[in-house]
Enzyme design. Structure first.
Site, short mmCIF file in Angstrom:
data_model
loop_
_atom_site.label_atom_id
_atom_site.label_comp_id
_atom_site.label_asym_id
_atom_site.label_seq_id
_atom_site.Cartn_x
_atom_site.Cartn_y
_atom_site.Cartn_z
N SER A 138 0.87 -1.19 0.05
CA SER A 138 0.06 0.08 0.12
C SER A 138 0.94 1.29 -0.11
CB SER A 138 -0.78 0.22 1.20
OG SER A 138 -1.82 -1.03 1.12
N HIS A 159 -2.12 -3.37 -6.26
CA HIS A 159 -2.82 -3.01 -5.08
C HIS A 159 -4.13 -3.27 -5.09
CE1 HIS A 159 -3.78 0.47 -1.96
NE2 HIS A 159 -3.44 -0.67 -1.60
N GLU A 171 -5.36 -0.81 -8.07
CA GLU A 171 -4.22 0.00 -8.82
C GLU A 171 -2.98 -0.56 -9.22
OE1 GLU A 171 -5.14 4.24 -6.07
OE2 GLU A 171 -4.30 2.45 -4.88
N ASN A 209 -5.26 6.16 -1.47
CA ASN A 209 -4.94 6.64 -0.05
C ASN A 209 -4.28 8.12 -0.05
OD1 ASN A 209 -5.60 4.43 1.09
ND2 ASN A 209 -3.66 3.15 0.96
N1 LIG Z 1 -5.24 -5.25 5.04
C1 LIG Z 1 -5.42 -4.39 4.09
O1 LIG Z 1 -6.54 -3.66 4.43
C2 LIG Z 1 -4.71 -3.98 2.96
C3 LIG Z 1 -5.21 -3.47 1.59
C4 LIG Z 1 -4.43 -3.22 0.62
C5 LIG Z 1 -3.05 -3.60 0.70
N2 LIG Z 1 -2.58 -4.30 1.73
C6 LIG Z 1 -1.30 -4.93 1.76
O2 LIG Z 1 -1.04 -6.15 1.59
C7 LIG Z 1 -0.04 -6.78 2.19
C8 LIG Z 1 -0.36 -7.80 3.07
O3 LIG Z 1 -1.29 -7.08 4.12
P1 LIG Z 1 -2.20 -8.18 5.03
O4 LIG Z 1 -3.25 -7.13 5.69
O5 LIG Z 1 -2.76 -9.22 4.11
O6 LIG Z 1 -1.32 -8.50 6.37
P2 LIG Z 1 -1.47 -9.76 7.17
O7 LIG Z 1 -0.69 -9.36 8.29
O8 LIG Z 1 -2.81 -9.98 7.34
O9 LIG Z 1 -0.70 -10.78 6.39
C9 LIG Z 1 0.53 -11.14 6.10
C10 LIG Z 1 0.78 -12.57 5.75
O10 LIG Z 1 2.26 -12.67 5.58
C11 LIG Z 1 2.93 -13.84 6.03
N3 LIG Z 1 4.15 -13.58 6.68
C12 LIG Z 1 4.92 -12.99 7.59
N4 LIG Z 1 6.04 -13.06 7.42
C13 LIG Z 1 6.25 -13.51 6.14
C14 LIG Z 1 7.48 -13.66 5.50
N5 LIG Z 1 8.66 -13.58 5.87
N6 LIG Z 1 7.50 -14.38 4.18
C15 LIG Z 1 6.15 -14.45 3.82
N7 LIG Z 1 5.04 -14.23 4.37
C16 LIG Z 1 5.14 -13.86 5.69
C17 LIG Z 1 1.97 -13.68 7.62
O11 LIG Z 1 1.91 -14.85 8.27
C18 LIG Z 1 0.62 -13.32 6.87
O12 LIG Z 1 0.18 -14.69 6.64
C19 LIG Z 1 0.75 -5.41 2.83
O13 LIG Z 1 1.83 -5.13 2.02
C20 LIG Z 1 -0.34 -4.38 3.19
O14 LIG Z 1 0.17 -3.04 2.97
C21 LIG Z 1 -3.41 -4.61 2.92
#
Ligand SMILES: NC(=O)c1ccc[n+]([C@@H]2O[C@H](COP(=O)([O-])OP(=O)(O)OC[C@H]3O[C@@H](n4cnc5c(N)ncnc54)[C@H](O)[C@@H]3O)[C@@H](O)[C@H]2O)c1
Length: 301
Positions: A138, A159, A171, A209
């Site tokens: 993000s 994204h 995006e 954002n």
């Molecule tokens: N949550 C949101 O609303 C949202 C929206 C858009 C984009 N994002 C982006 O998406 C990405 C993931 O966000 P999320 O909310 O799903 O996070 P999350 O914390 O729910 O999930 C992250 C996942 O990555 C795993 N993980 C941890 N360390 C790791 C490693 N070393 N190698 C591989 N996997 C690993 C975790 O176990 C988990 O399954 C981020 O970059 C975030 O900025 C999040």
């Protein structure tokens, strides 16, 4: 040389078909976004391989997809046969090496630059040189991941929004190094998933954002100036702008801690006071008032 013509934010549809084929999609990370993206890809007909570090979380991801699809069956928006076929397209692995044959890998690991850099280094090493590597970040700089991946022309941002199966927008974050073919492939995949793609320069906050957080910061300033109560500000933005919810309800939905991180990333990049994190939010985080997920934020749940 790859042509790299930017406009600040261009709404794009694929203009011509990408010469690259995409049938097999790898997803790294099984959090809220990884699981959602895997479901979107499998529903669109791609063979999906989800890489989780642990077998238990891999199973939980498949169960979460199963549950979501069952809900769609109940609502009559998906048949049992479609559900079974979609689930059959999802495989899981704990080894990154199993993604070596993917045409596209979408990374959805935690928002941590060092961690993602390491992942892109590994993926760049083990994936085919013509595979496209996408990040769901993000706020992080995509170019930093592109250069870590050895084939920077193949790296792009994709994204997705949360929840990925529901939100229509993706995006496409274009770093300086991305080839036209790479961006084209990302757009084609997004279109096949039935979503809208917009191409945006690799810049913190992309479009949504960067605009949204100016508005959210303004809402806290308005509250602090005593212009109106949070309830009335929310009511005004719902009734006056037809937004599905007001800014304070949205803060609570996103999570106050996540909002602080996004403000900080935006301020760090642009040094624009519009993006200075309102101090009130840091106090709320310290108090554990993180929003809906904590049962309390601007509102009590
Ligand atoms: N949550 C949101 O609303 C949202 C929206 C858009 C984009 N994002 C982006 O998406 C990405 C993931 O966000 P999320 O909310 O799903 O996070 P999350 O914390 O729910 O999930 C992250 C996942 O990555 C795993 N993980 C941890 N360390 C790791 C490693 N070393 N190698 C591989 N996997 C690993 C975790 O176990 C988990 O399954 C981020 O970059 C975030 O900025 C999040």
């Amino acid at each position: 040389m790859h042509e790299n013509v930017f406009s600040d934010a261009v709404v794009c549809r694929p203009l011509r078909s990408s010469p690259m084929r995409c049938e097999r999609v790898g997803v790294v990370g099984t959090g809220i976004m990884g699981a959602g993206i895997a479901e979107v890809m499998a529903t669109a007909g791609y063979e999906v391989i989800v890489r989780s570090r642990h077998e238990t979380t891999a199973e939980t991801t498949v169960m979460a997809i199963d549950k979501n699809l069952s809900r769609l069956v109940t609502k009559g928006r998906c048949t049992e046969d479609d559900k079974a076929a979609t689930l059959e397209r999802v495989r899981t692995t704990t080894s990154l090496r199993d993604l070596a044959d993917c045409d596209l890998v979408i990374e959805a690991a935690p928002e941590d630059l060092e961690l993602k850099r390491e992942l892109f280094g590994d993926l760049g090493n083990l994936c085919r040189p013509d595979a496209v590597l996408a990040t769901n970040t993000s706020t992080l700089s995509i170019i930093e991941l592109a250069v870590a991946a050895f084939h920077p022309e193949r790296v792009v941002g994709m994204h997705f929004f949360n929840p990925a199966p529901v939100m229509p927008l993706v995006e496409i974050g274009r770093p300086l190094t991305a080839s036209d073919e790479t961006v084209q492939l990302a757009l084609e995949v997004v279109a096949r998933c039935g979503k809208q793609g917009v191409v945006v320069r690799d810049s913190t906050g992309f479009i949504v954002n960067a605009l949204l957080f100016g508005y959210l910061g303004g809402a806290v300033s308005m509250l602090e100036r005593g212009v109106a109560s949070k309830e009335d500000i929310d009511t005004a933005m719902v009734g006056g702008c037809n937004f599905p919810m007001g800014p304070f309800a949205l803060y609570d939905l996103i999570g106050i801690d996540v909002c602080v991180a996004v403000f900080d990333a935006l301020f760090d990049e642009y040094r624009d006071p519009t993006f200075a994190c309102p101090p009130m939010l840091r106090r709320m985080v310290a108090a554990g008032h993180l929003g809906r997920k904590a049962g309390r934020g601007f509102y009590v749940y």
